[in-house]
Design a protein around this motif. Structure first.
Motif, short mmCIF file in Angstrom:
data_model
loop_
_atom_site.label_atom_id
_atom_site.label_comp_id
_atom_site.label_asym_id
_atom_site.label_seq_id
_atom_site.Cartn_x
_atom_site.Cartn_y
_atom_site.Cartn_z
N SER A 243 0.93 -0.93 0.07
CA SER A 243 -0.16 -0.17 0.45
C SER A 243 1.15 0.91 0.08
CB SER A 243 -0.94 0.23 1.39
OG SER A 243 -1.68 1.31 0.92
N TRP A 244 1.53 1.53 0.69
CA TRP A 244 2.66 2.65 1.44
C TRP A 244 3.76 2.54 -0.70
CZ3 TRP A 244 7.55 4.14 -0.27
CH2 TRP A 244 7.97 5.06 -0.03
N LYS A 247 1.47 4.16 -3.05
CA LYS A 247 1.42 5.75 -2.93
C LYS A 247 2.69 6.32 -2.85
CE LYS A 247 -2.19 4.86 0.37
NZ LYS A 247 -2.66 4.59 2.00
N HIS A 248 3.87 5.88 -3.54
CA HIS A 248 4.75 6.15 -3.70
C HIS A 248 5.89 6.03 -4.51
CE1 HIS A 248 4.12 6.40 0.23
NE2 HIS A 248 4.95 8.07 0.44
#
Length: 330
Positions: A243-244, A247-248
């Motif tokens: 998930s991290w 987003k990056h």
């Protein structure tokens, strides 16, 4: 006070047991010669005994192979039976050690998830014994902040300093039973970075592993990856990590699949598993020889559990120290 192990010139006893002079020195260095606050509970005392055990295994046994190697429980029994201030508690040693093990699993752990520049691989370490992999991490010391513990443990286990890359807000946290594990995300590390642990007999291998290869074998078997790697301490972080990453945007675009396979970057020459050498051997010692440093055990936690009746105690070391000083000055 005795100045060091070089004064212990006695030959080891039969069966490889260490001489009493050596045990007295270890007791003096790691149990007696510490701040009084570190003598106020058996948890603190056992952490000091553990440091003495590391020092004995990593230094004394290595220099004198005729000495016997011990498990921590065996070494604890040896120290309690040999150190005058601990002898009165020998009848309770099983409860004390059980309490210590229970205490350790409640101590917070921090470390880091180190990602390469494509965010497709991460650094994992394999313990000296066994075949399980994990992110580099370790237990907090007394009064130590989470991020400082992560920097210290990653440096010890991989030789890589993440202090300039760590953001206190970028982390994933998971609770295992009573233990909190926080891993800071360190992204964008080049895959030609040099890794080698600064500790002996703790890490047997360091490798870049593909995140896609770390997926659980099935919903029913989450402790092993699709490639067979044991991932007891890795799998619980993967969903949040994905998930991290979503987003990056990674600083480097993905390349061909073959160029981003996992690969070992360091392997011990003489681990207990007999792994062959692929890199520099582990030549550094865990920095525990000075029991006055901050790493004298983690902050107190819940005051319940087995052995709690022994939790608060103190002993008078003055007479013991005076007697030892007199013996070595005569």
């Amino acid at each position: 006070m005795m100045s060091g192990l070089h004064r212990c010139s006695s030959a080891p006893l039969k069966n490889g047991l260490p001489p009493q002079e050596l045990l007295d020195d270890l007791c003096s260095r790691f149990v007696l010669n510490v701040p009084k606050e570190d003598q106020q509970s058996f948890e603190r005392i056992l952490f000091l005994v553990e440091y003495a055990h590391w020092f004995y295994e990593d230094n004394t046994v290595e220099k004198n192979p005729s000495l016997k190697s011990f498990s921590l429980k065996e070494f604890t029994s040896l120290m309690f039976n040999s150190c005058e201030v601990l002898k009165p508690y020998v009848p309770h040693i099983d409860d004390i050690f059980k309490d210590f093990k229970s205490y350790k699993v409640r101590v917070p752990v921090t470390g880091a998830i180190i990602l390469d520049q494509t965010y497709e691989r991460c650094i994992l370490v394999k313990g000296w014994k066994g075949t399980s992999w994990s992110f580099p991490r370790g237990k907090k010391s007394k009064d130590e902040e989470d991020h400082a513990c992560a920097v210290r443990e990653v440096l010890e286990e991989t030789g890589f300093d993440v202090s300039g890359l760590l953001s206190k807000e970028e982390y994933i946290e998971v609770i295992f039973g009573q233990q909190r594990v926080r891993l800071y995300i360190i992204a964008g590390v080049t895959d030609d970075t040099a890794f080698a642990p600064l500790t002996k007999k703790e890490i047997s291998e360091i490798a870049w592993q593909r995140l896609n290869d770390l997926q659980p074998a099935s919903d029913d078997v989450i402790s092993h990856s699709v490639t067979g790697l044991k991932l007891y301490m890795v799998a619980p972080f993967l969903k949040s990590l994905k998930s991290w990453i979503s987003k990056h945007a990674p600083p480097v675009a993905s390349k061909s699949d073959s160029s981003h396979r996992g690969f070992s970057v360091w392997k011990a020459k003489n681990s207990s598993l007999g792994s062959s050498s692929t890199s520099v051997d582990n030549q550094h010692t865990k920095p525990i020889s000075d029991p006055h440093v901050a790493e004298t055990g983690p902050s107190p936690v819940d005051e319940t559990g087995p052995g709690k009746s022994f939790r608060n105690f103190s002993f008078n070391t003055g007479s013991i120290i005076q007697a030892m000083e007199s013996a070595f000055s005569s």
